[in-house]
Design a protein around this motif. Structure first.
Motif, PDB file in Angstrom:
ATOM      1  N   TYR A 257     -24.809 -39.893  23.664  1.00 11.87           N
ATOM      2  CA  TYR A 257     -25.415 -39.221  22.516  1.00 11.87           C
ATOM      3  C   TYR A 257     -26.905 -39.549  22.456  1.00 11.87           C
ATOM      4  O   TYR A 257     -27.409 -40.423  23.171  1.00 11.87           O
ATOM      5  CB  TYR A 257     -24.714 -39.625  21.215  1.00 11.87           C
ATOM      6  CG  TYR A 257     -24.875 -41.079  20.830  1.00 11.87           C
ATOM      7  CD1 TYR A 257     -25.820 -41.464  19.886  1.00 11.87           C
ATOM      8  CD2 TYR A 257     -24.075 -42.074  21.399  1.00 11.87           C
ATOM      9  CE1 TYR A 257     -25.977 -42.791  19.519  1.00 11.87           C
ATOM     10  CE2 TYR A 257     -24.216 -43.399  21.038  1.00 11.87           C
ATOM     11  CZ  TYR A 257     -25.172 -43.755  20.105  1.00 11.87           C
ATOM     12  OH  TYR A 257     -25.320 -45.073  19.759  1.00 11.87           O
ATOM     13  N   SER A 258     -27.614 -38.847  21.585  1.00 10.23           N
ATOM     14  CA  SER A 258     -29.071 -39.028  21.417  1.00 10.23           C
ATOM     15  C   SER A 258     -29.773 -39.018  22.773  1.00 10.23           C
ATOM     16  O   SER A 258     -30.564 -39.915  23.092  1.00 10.23           O
ATOM     17  CB  SER A 258     -29.374 -40.322  20.646  1.00 10.23           C
ATOM     18  OG  SER A 258     -28.876 -40.251  19.336  1.00 10.23           O
ATOM     19  N   GLN A 259     -29.502 -37.991  23.568  1.00 13.00           N
ATOM     20  CA  GLN A 259     -30.073 -37.891  24.902  1.00 13.00           C
ATOM     21  C   GLN A 259     -31.409 -37.158  24.846  1.00 13.00           C
ATOM     22  O   GLN A 259     -31.572 -36.192  24.103  1.00 13.00           O
ATOM     23  CB  GLN A 259     -29.105 -37.172  25.834  1.00 13.00           C
ATOM     24  CG  GLN A 259     -27.735 -37.846  25.878  1.00 13.00           C
ATOM     25  CD  GLN A 259     -26.795 -37.203  26.883  1.00 13.00           C
ATOM     26  OE1 GLN A 259     -27.024 -37.251  28.081  1.00 13.00           O
ATOM     27  NE2 GLN A 259     -25.714 -36.603  26.389  1.00 13.00           N
ATOM     28  N   SER A 260     -32.348 -37.627  25.670  1.00 18.88           N
ATOM     29  CA  SER A 260     -33.675 -37.006  25.688  1.00 18.88           C
ATOM     30  C   SER A 260     -34.255 -37.082  27.090  1.00 18.88           C
ATOM     31  O   SER A 260     -33.960 -38.008  27.857  1.00 18.88           O
ATOM     32  CB  SER A 260     -34.615 -37.698  24.694  1.00 18.88           C
ATOM     33  OG  SER A 260     -34.736 -39.076  25.016  1.00 18.88           O
TER      34      SER A 260
ATOM     35  N   PHE B  86     -27.886 -48.343  25.273  1.00 24.43           N
ATOM     36  CA  PHE B  86     -28.631 -47.204  25.813  1.00 24.43           C
ATOM     37  C   PHE B  86     -28.945 -47.464  27.280  1.00 24.43           C
ATOM     38  O   PHE B  86     -28.841 -48.600  27.769  1.00 24.43           O
ATOM     39  CB  PHE B  86     -29.936 -46.978  25.034  1.00 24.43           C
ATOM     40  CG  PHE B  86     -30.944 -48.077  25.227  1.00 24.43           C
ATOM     41  CD1 PHE B  86     -31.857 -48.039  26.274  1.00 24.43           C
ATOM     42  CD2 PHE B  86     -30.974 -49.172  24.366  1.00 24.43           C
ATOM     43  CE1 PHE B  86     -32.787 -49.059  26.454  1.00 24.43           C
ATOM     44  CE2 PHE B  86     -31.892 -50.196  24.537  1.00 24.43           C
ATOM     45  CZ  PHE B  86     -32.799 -50.135  25.590  1.00 24.43           C
TER      46      PHE B  86
ATOM     47  N   THR C  41     -30.469 -42.034  27.466  1.00 21.91           N
ATOM     48  CA  THR C  41     -29.260 -41.678  26.739  1.00 21.91           C
ATOM     49  C   THR C  41     -28.659 -42.915  26.077  1.00 21.91           C
ATOM     50  O   THR C  41     -28.754 -44.025  26.614  1.00 21.91           O
ATOM     51  CB  THR C  41     -28.219 -41.019  27.669  1.00 21.91           C
ATOM     52  OG1 THR C  41     -27.062 -40.674  26.910  1.00 21.91           O
ATOM     53  CG2 THR C  41     -27.812 -41.952  28.800  1.00 21.91           C
ATOM     54  N   TRP C  42     -28.042 -42.716  24.919  1.00 23.50           N
ATOM     55  CA  TRP C  42     -27.267 -43.765  24.266  1.00 23.50           C
ATOM     56  C   TRP C  42     -25.802 -43.595  24.644  1.00 23.50           C
ATOM     57  O   TRP C  42     -25.340 -42.467  24.903  1.00 23.50           O
ATOM     58  CB  TRP C  42     -27.431 -43.706  22.756  1.00 23.50           C
ATOM     59  CG  TRP C  42     -28.728 -44.319  22.308  1.00 23.50           C
ATOM     60  CD1 TRP C  42     -29.949 -43.710  22.282  1.00 23.50           C
ATOM     61  CD2 TRP C  42     -28.914 -45.646  21.828  1.00 23.50           C
ATOM     62  NE1 TRP C  42     -30.907 -44.584  21.823  1.00 23.50           N
ATOM     63  CE2 TRP C  42     -30.295 -45.787  21.540  1.00 23.50           C
ATOM     64  CE3 TRP C  42     -28.074 -46.727  21.616  1.00 23.50           C
ATOM     65  CZ2 TRP C  42     -30.845 -46.967  21.042  1.00 23.50           C
ATOM     66  CZ3 TRP C  42     -28.612 -47.909  21.114  1.00 23.50           C
ATOM     67  CH2 TRP C  42     -29.970 -48.024  20.839  1.00 23.50           C
TER      68      TRP C  42
END
Length: 231
Positions: A156-159, A105, A123-124
């Motif tokens: 992926y798994s973005q915030s 990440f 973000t990953w």
């Protein structure tokens, strides 16, 4: 009469030795090497073309990038340490292909004129890479290699943090590689490996309701060490 019988005995013995073949001659001569029938000859064990490595990997980013249209803006990214699994296939003693697998990440921070944002988001990354390597085989247990290949990084798994949304785009990159194995025996070895990934994905971000875009110049160094197992 006796002389004729003696001559006949010698001729008979010579004929028997000739018919018996090299095994009798070898038995008669203690210094002669043992003759092994062709069907019983031991063959060297074939070396498997497959190899795996497990490394501890440091991911060190370049810390560069910018938001389009924002003068003096910059970006930085967190560094990480992750496990990495590599699977190699040897086409010859010198030429091999290696698939590099791992995930990590990155926290994204504003720099320069946008440093007040602090942490923009997180973000990953899943960055599988495939390299073609040349292995040098003239140094005994020390086996250096160089390689080059291609990387495709999926985010992926973005915030968002200071941003309300963050979307880093999947991107291709170029991989350059150098390293070595030091083999402890036929199967086990120690490995040191360094890779440079040229990776510059685009991104979209929303800050304070304003949609923005830019480019993140990650260009990470991947520095790893671990163990090698050759099947």
């Amino acid at each position: 009469m006796f002389r004729t019988s003696k001559t006949a005995i010698r001729a008979t013995l010579a004929a028997a030795v000739a018919l018996a073949g090299p095994s009798v001659a070898a038995a008669a001569d203690p210094t002669a090497p043992e003759v092994i029938p062709a069907g019983e000859m031991a063959l060297p064990e074939a070396v498997s073309p497959w190899q795996v490595r497990l490394r501890a990997l440091g991911v060190i980013t370049r810390d560069s990038g910018a938001v389009d249209g924002v003068a003096g803006s910059g970006l930085s990214f967190s560094d990480t340490v992750i496990p990495e699994l590599d699977i190699s296939y040897y086409f010859t003693d010198n030429i091999a292909a290696e698939l590099i697998l791992g995930t990590t990440f990155a926290n994204v921070y504003g720099e320069g004129s946008i440093a007040g944002l602090g942490r923009v988001g997180k973000t990953w990354l899943l960055p599988p890479s495939l390299t073609l390597q040349y292995h040098f085989t003239d140094f005994g247990a020390f086996k250096p290699y160089i390689g080059a290949g291609v990387n495709y990084t999926m985010f992926y798994s973005q915030s968002g943090a200071a941003a309300t949304s963050l979307d880093v785009k999947n991107s291709f990159g170029v991989v350059l590689q150098a390293g070595f194995d030091y083999m402890l025996d036929e199967h086990w070895g120690l490995n040191v490996d360094v890779k440079k990934v040229l990776l510059r994905p685009d991104f979209d971000v929303t800050v304070g309701g304003a949609p923005l875009s830019g480019s993140a110049e990650l260009d990470p160094w991947l520095i790893g060490t671990g163990i090698t197992y050759r099947f």
